[in-house]
Design a protein around this motif. Structure first.
Motif, PDB file in Angstrom:
ATOM      1  N   PRO A  76       6.317  -9.876  41.596  1.00 54.48           N
ATOM      2  CA  PRO A  76       6.296 -11.066  42.242  1.00 54.48           C
ATOM      3  C   PRO A  76       7.656 -12.186  41.615  1.00 54.48           C
ATOM      4  O   PRO A  76       7.616 -13.073  41.694  1.00 54.48           O
ATOM      5  N   LEU A  77       8.274 -11.195  40.658  1.00 54.13           N
ATOM      6  CA  LEU A  77       9.360 -12.008  40.244  1.00 54.13           C
ATOM      7  C   LEU A  77      10.628 -12.023  40.272  1.00 54.13           C
ATOM      8  O   LEU A  77      11.213 -12.381  40.962  1.00 54.13           O
ATOM      9  N   TYR A  78      11.312 -10.725  40.337  1.00 55.45           N
ATOM     10  CA  TYR A  78      12.403 -10.198  40.669  1.00 55.45           C
ATOM     11  C   TYR A  78      12.582  -9.065  41.834  1.00 55.45           C
ATOM     12  O   TYR A  78      13.766  -8.724  42.494  1.00 55.45           O
ATOM     13  N   LYS A  79      11.433  -8.838  42.376  1.00 57.00           N
ATOM     14  CA  LYS A  79      11.202  -8.246  44.217  1.00 57.00           C
ATOM     15  C   LYS A  79      12.051  -6.342  43.930  1.00 57.00           C
ATOM     16  O   LYS A  79      11.727  -6.344  45.456  1.00 57.00           O
ATOM     17  N   ASN A  80      12.454  -6.530  42.937  1.00 61.20           N
ATOM     18  CA  ASN A  80      12.025  -5.323  42.589  1.00 61.20           C
ATOM     19  C   ASN A  80      10.907  -4.813  43.211  1.00 61.20           C
ATOM     20  O   ASN A  80       9.874  -4.954  42.973  1.00 61.20           O
ATOM     21  N   HIS A  81      10.943  -3.389  43.826  1.00 61.89           N
ATOM     22  CA  HIS A  81       9.568  -2.548  43.805  1.00 61.89           C
ATOM     23  C   HIS A  81      10.047  -1.180  43.210  1.00 61.89           C
ATOM     24  O   HIS A  81      10.983  -0.667  43.136  1.00 61.89           O
ATOM     25  N   PHE A  82       8.966  -0.780  43.296  1.00 62.10           N
ATOM     26  CA  PHE A  82       8.233   0.743  42.212  1.00 62.10           C
ATOM     27  C   PHE A  82       7.828   1.469  43.026  1.00 62.10           C
ATOM     28  O   PHE A  82       6.886   1.072  43.789  1.00 62.10           O
ATOM     29  N   ASP A  83       8.466   2.200  43.022  1.00 58.23           N
ATOM     30  CA  ASP A  83       7.101   3.502  43.696  1.00 58.23           C
ATOM     31  C   ASP A  83       5.694   3.744  43.062  1.00 58.23           C
ATOM     32  O   ASP A  83       6.242   3.793  41.340  1.00 58.23           O
ATOM     33  N   LEU A  84       5.031   3.746  43.231  1.00 55.41           N
ATOM     34  CA  LEU A  84       3.632   4.033  42.878  1.00 55.41           C
ATOM     35  C   LEU A  84       3.701   4.934  42.028  1.00 55.41           C
ATOM     36  O   LEU A  84       2.527   5.818  41.283  1.00 55.41           O
ATOM     37  N   ARG A  85       4.363   6.776  43.172  1.00 58.79           N
ATOM     38  CA  ARG A  85       3.511   7.984  42.536  1.00 58.79           C
ATOM     39  C   ARG A  85       4.227   8.105  41.344  1.00 58.79           C
ATOM     40  O   ARG A  85       4.238   8.645  40.154  1.00 58.79           O
ATOM     41  N   SER A  86       5.632   7.846  41.497  1.00 58.51           N
ATOM     42  CA  SER A  86       6.118   7.617  39.790  1.00 58.51           C
ATOM     43  C   SER A  86       7.104   6.934  38.903  1.00 58.51           C
ATOM     44  O   SER A  86       7.639   6.697  37.488  1.00 58.51           O
ATOM     45  N   GLY A  87       6.905   5.411  39.450  1.00 56.89           N
ATOM     46  CA  GLY A  87       7.180   4.586  38.988  1.00 56.89           C
ATOM     47  C   GLY A  87       8.816   4.019  39.011  1.00 56.89           C
ATOM     48  O   GLY A  87       9.334   3.476  38.133  1.00 56.89           O
ATOM     49  N   GLU A  88       9.316   4.694  39.683  1.00 55.98           N
ATOM     50  CA  GLU A  88      10.730   4.202  39.967  1.00 55.98           C
ATOM     51  C   GLU A  88      11.063   3.473  40.551  1.00 55.98           C
ATOM     52  O   GLU A  88      10.140   2.814  41.295  1.00 55.98           O
ATOM     53  N   CYS A  89      12.201   2.830  39.922  1.00 59.72           N
ATOM     54  CA  CYS A  89      12.052   0.894  40.290  1.00 59.72           C
ATOM     55  C   CYS A  89      13.517   1.484  41.593  1.00 59.72           C
ATOM     56  O   CYS A  89      14.960   1.244  41.182  1.00 59.72           O
ATOM     57  N   VAL A  97       9.945   2.463  35.982  1.00 64.72           N
ATOM     58  CA  VAL A  97       9.007   2.153  34.726  1.00 64.72           C
ATOM     59  C   VAL A  97       7.722   3.467  34.678  1.00 64.72           C
ATOM     60  O   VAL A  97       8.352   4.403  35.717  1.00 64.72           O
ATOM     61  N   ARG A  98       6.848   3.721  33.938  1.00 64.74           N
ATOM     62  CA  ARG A  98       6.058   5.329  32.968  1.00 64.74           C
ATOM     63  C   ARG A  98       4.922   5.099  34.346  1.00 64.74           C
ATOM     64  O   ARG A  98       4.557   4.026  34.699  1.00 64.74           O
ATOM     65  N   ALA A  99       4.852   6.113  35.335  1.00 68.14           N
ATOM     66  CA  ALA A  99       3.545   6.409  35.650  1.00 68.14           C
ATOM     67  C   ALA A  99       2.842   6.857  35.195  1.00 68.14           C
ATOM     68  O   ALA A  99       2.968   7.474  34.742  1.00 68.14           O
ATOM     69  N   HIS A 100       1.418   6.749  35.288  1.00 66.67           N
ATOM     70  CA  HIS A 100      -0.435   7.489  34.198  1.00 66.67           C
ATOM     71  C   HIS A 100      -1.149   7.766  35.611  1.00 66.67           C
ATOM     72  O   HIS A 100      -0.831   7.631  36.582  1.00 66.67           O
ATOM     73  N   GLU A 101      -1.629   8.979  34.708  1.00 63.10           N
ATOM     74  CA  GLU A 101      -2.845   9.591  36.125  1.00 63.10           C
ATOM     75  C   GLU A 101      -3.208   8.624  36.383  1.00 63.10           C
ATOM     76  O   GLU A 101      -4.164   8.158  35.079  1.00 63.10           O
ATOM     77  N   VAL A 102      -4.332   8.459  37.336  1.00 64.37           N
ATOM     78  CA  VAL A 102      -5.409   7.762  37.782  1.00 64.37           C
ATOM     79  C   VAL A 102      -6.350   9.362  38.238  1.00 64.37           C
ATOM     80  O   VAL A 102      -6.284   9.771  39.307  1.00 64.37           O
ATOM     81  N   ARG A 103      -7.886   9.720  37.599  1.00 69.49           N
ATOM     82  CA  ARG A 103      -8.490   9.481  38.709  1.00 69.49           C
ATOM     83  C   ARG A 103      -9.995   9.010  38.784  1.00 69.49           C
ATOM     84  O   ARG A 103      -9.812   7.851  38.166  1.00 69.49           O
TER      85      ARG A 103
END
Length: 114
Positions: A76-89, A97-103
């Motif tokens: 919401p600040l700089y509008k960069n896009h982060f991949d939700l699977r990997s955390g890659e900007c 950023v780091r991606a974490h496991e979810v279950r």
């Protein structure tokens, strides 16, 4: 030989507490984590919540969408896009950023830090 480390899962909320295509923030072992529910299905993703460019804990408030085949959140600040699977900007990989496991377990969302 070192002993195998067991993954530490932390219950964050009920699956129904996260509306489709939105995120929430949770404090998991002292780390701000953004957890997202994508679509009507039970597809959940978790990344660090702190926007590395701004230093603010805001990624959970970003807009969820897609770029090609990638599921992303826009900061919401700089509008960069982060991949939700990997955390890659996508725009600036050095700001990833780091991606974490979810279950899901018994209707609860659990997160394990990367």
């Amino acid at each position: 030989m070192t002993p195998a480390t067991e993954t530490q899962w932390t219950a964050v909320c009920a699956a129904g507490d996260i509306l489709p295509d939105t995120g929430v923030c949770a404090l998991v072992d002292g780390v701000h984590v953004a957890i997202f529910r994508v679509g009507q299905q039970q597809d959940f993703y978790a990344i660090d919540n702190v926007d590395p460019k701004a230093g603010a804990s805001v990624l959970s408030r970003g807009l969820v969408g897609s770029i090609g085949e990638r599921i992303v959140v826009a900061s919401p600040l700089y509008k960069n896009h982060f991949d939700l699977r990997s955390g890659e900007c996508i725009e600036a990989p050095e700001h990833s950023v780091r991606a974490h496991e979810v279950r899901l377990q018994e209707g609860r969302v659990l997160v394990a830090l990367a």
